[in-house]
Design an enzyme around this catalytic site. Structure first.
Site, PDB file in Angstrom:
ATOM      1  N   ALA A 100       0.801  -1.233   0.000  1.00 32.92           N
ATOM      2  CA  ALA A 100       0.000   0.000   0.000  1.00 32.92           C
ATOM      3  C   ALA A 100       0.831   1.279   0.000  1.00 32.92           C
ATOM      4  CB  ALA A 100      -1.012   0.024   1.150  1.00 32.92           C
ATOM      5  N   ALA A 101       2.152   1.169  -0.146  1.00 40.52           N
ATOM      6  CA  ALA A 101       2.963   2.389  -0.253  1.00 40.52           C
ATOM      7  C   ALA A 101       2.537   3.183  -1.492  1.00 40.52           C
ATOM      8  CB  ALA A 101       4.441   2.039  -0.331  1.00 40.52           C
ATOM      9  N   GLY A 102       2.213   2.460  -2.558  1.00 38.51           N
ATOM     10  CA  GLY A 102       1.753   3.133  -3.777  1.00 38.51           C
ATOM     11  C   GLY A 102       0.413   3.825  -3.573  1.00 38.51           C
ATOM     12  N   ASP A 103      -0.416   3.264  -2.702  1.00 40.05           N
ATOM     13  CA  ASP A 103      -1.722   3.899  -2.426  1.00 40.05           C
ATOM     14  C   ASP A 103      -1.516   5.193  -1.637  1.00 40.05           C
ATOM     15  OD1 ASP A 103      -2.976   1.752  -3.683  1.00 40.05           O
ATOM     16  OD2 ASP A 103      -3.013   0.591  -1.829  1.00 40.05           O
TER      17      ASP A 103
HETATM   18  O1  RIB Z   1      -2.127  -1.809  -2.777  1.00 40.70           O
HETATM   19  C1  RIB Z   1      -2.229  -2.698  -1.691  1.00 40.70           C
HETATM   20  C2  RIB Z   1      -3.531  -3.418  -1.731  1.00 40.70           C
HETATM   21  O2  RIB Z   1      -3.559  -4.288  -2.827  1.00 40.70           O
HETATM   22  C3  RIB Z   1      -3.787  -4.289  -0.537  1.00 40.70           C
HETATM   23  O3  RIB Z   1      -4.397  -3.606   0.532  1.00 40.70           O
HETATM   24  C4  RIB Z   1      -4.651  -5.416  -1.102  1.00 40.70           C
HETATM   25  O4  RIB Z   1      -5.971  -5.395  -0.662  1.00 40.70           O
HETATM   26  C5  RIB Z   1      -4.568  -5.243  -2.608  1.00 40.70           C
HETATM   27  O5  RIB Z   1      -5.705  -4.718  -3.096  1.00 40.70           O
END
Ligand code: RIB
Length: 309
Positions: A247-250
């Protein structure tokens, strides 16, 4: 100054082990936990923690996970009134993380796979008064395209995280204002690996030719590269102790979006994105790792970037 996120909501089942298993191999692990995730929901939670009014449009299942996932969004301050329940299971992701912070992820879409035209209709309403729409590719591609069309009609800027990567139709590229692949996603999209500076700029140019907009390459330990107005700006990664890159990209995309809705320039928004992504790497899990506004501001100050509160 509102961000709208249209995308996936998952429960992550995370196992940690000294190393990732090879196909057919069993590896003893040392840690297991569940945590709310999903690229869409992670981006929404991160935007809210960074201080932007944030709405999430999506689906959870009618199971216990759905209740928990919705509660996590609410607890983070996300407006989740346009998250609806679908008969059947919520989306889940099986995540393996090694002690070097690398990961592999299998996503089973569940309710995310049911996103369609009725959700796009609710999105159109949610987009009123919004500045940015964040999209990813963990929901049906037709819904992503319809959402981007709706944003274009509403004059809302679209940031597309092309993850998980797949070949995209020309129409979607043309509806995107900023595309933000990581290295492997960029390789899938352009057909070659952006593994040195010349290749990164070539990949960014190739994507710019398709979108006409800005391109941001998320380069992990190599930082990030912005290509806009025929200029490339490469920011190095910030020095952090990497625990888990999930989730670093998120967090990165949320940092970009929040800075942009606050009126910052693209180069300044890139700094926010790099700082948010770096902070996310220092903690385990997806949504639990999303940084706060104060943390990002402190990191920007520490790096001598300056910032706007
Ligand atoms: O970007 C990370 C996410 O990718 C995780 O939280 C997982 O649910 C997948 O969707």
């Amino acid at each position: 100054m509102t961000v709208v996120v249209f995308g996936s909501i998952n429960m992550d089942l995370v196992a940690r082990a000294p190393r990732l298993p090879a196909p057919g191999e069993t590896v003893p692990g040392h840690t297991f936990f569940t945590a709310p995730g999903g690229k869409g929901a992670n981006q929404a939670v991160a935007c809210a923690r960074l201080g932007a009014p944030t709405r999430m449009v999506g689906r959870v299942g009618d199971d216990a996970l759905g209740v928990e996932l919705r509660a996590a969004l609410r607890a983070a301050g996300v407006d989740e009134r346009e998250v609806v329940s679908t008969a059947g299971p919520s989306g889940v992701a099986l995540i393996a993380v090694d002690d070097g912070a690398r990961n592999t992820i299998i996503v089973v879409p569940g309710a995310n796979g049911a996103i369609g035209s009725s959700d796009v209709a609710r999105l159109e309403v949610a987009l009123r008064g919004a500045q940015v729409l964040l999209l990813q590719l963990e929901i049906p591609l037709e819904a992503v395209i319809a959402a981007a069309r709706a944003a274009r009609r509403a004059g809302v800027r679209v940031i597309l995280d092309p993850a998980p990567a797949c070949q995209l139709p020309a129409e979607l590229y043309q509806l995107v204002d900023i595309i933000t692949p990581n290295e492997s996603e960029a390789a899938t999209l352009v057909g070659f690996a952006p593994d040195d500076e010349a290749a990164r700029i070539a990949a960014a140019r190739a994507l710019h030719a398709r979108t006409g907009g800005a391109v941001v390459l998320k380069l992990g330990e190599h930082g990030a590269l912005l290509f806009a107005d025929e200029q490339a700006l490469h920011l190095p990664a910030l020095p952090v102790r990497a625990v888990d890159s999930v989730a670093a990209g998120d967090a990165f995309n949320a940092g970009l979006a929040v800075a942009l809705v606050e009126g910052q320039s693209l180069p300044a928004a890139l700094r926010w994105a790099v700082a948010a992504g770096a902070l996310a790497v220092t903690r385990a899990g997806a949504q639990p790792a999303m940084p706060s506004r104060d943390e990002v501001l402190a990191m920007l100050k520490e790096q001598g970037y300056g910032s706007r509160a």
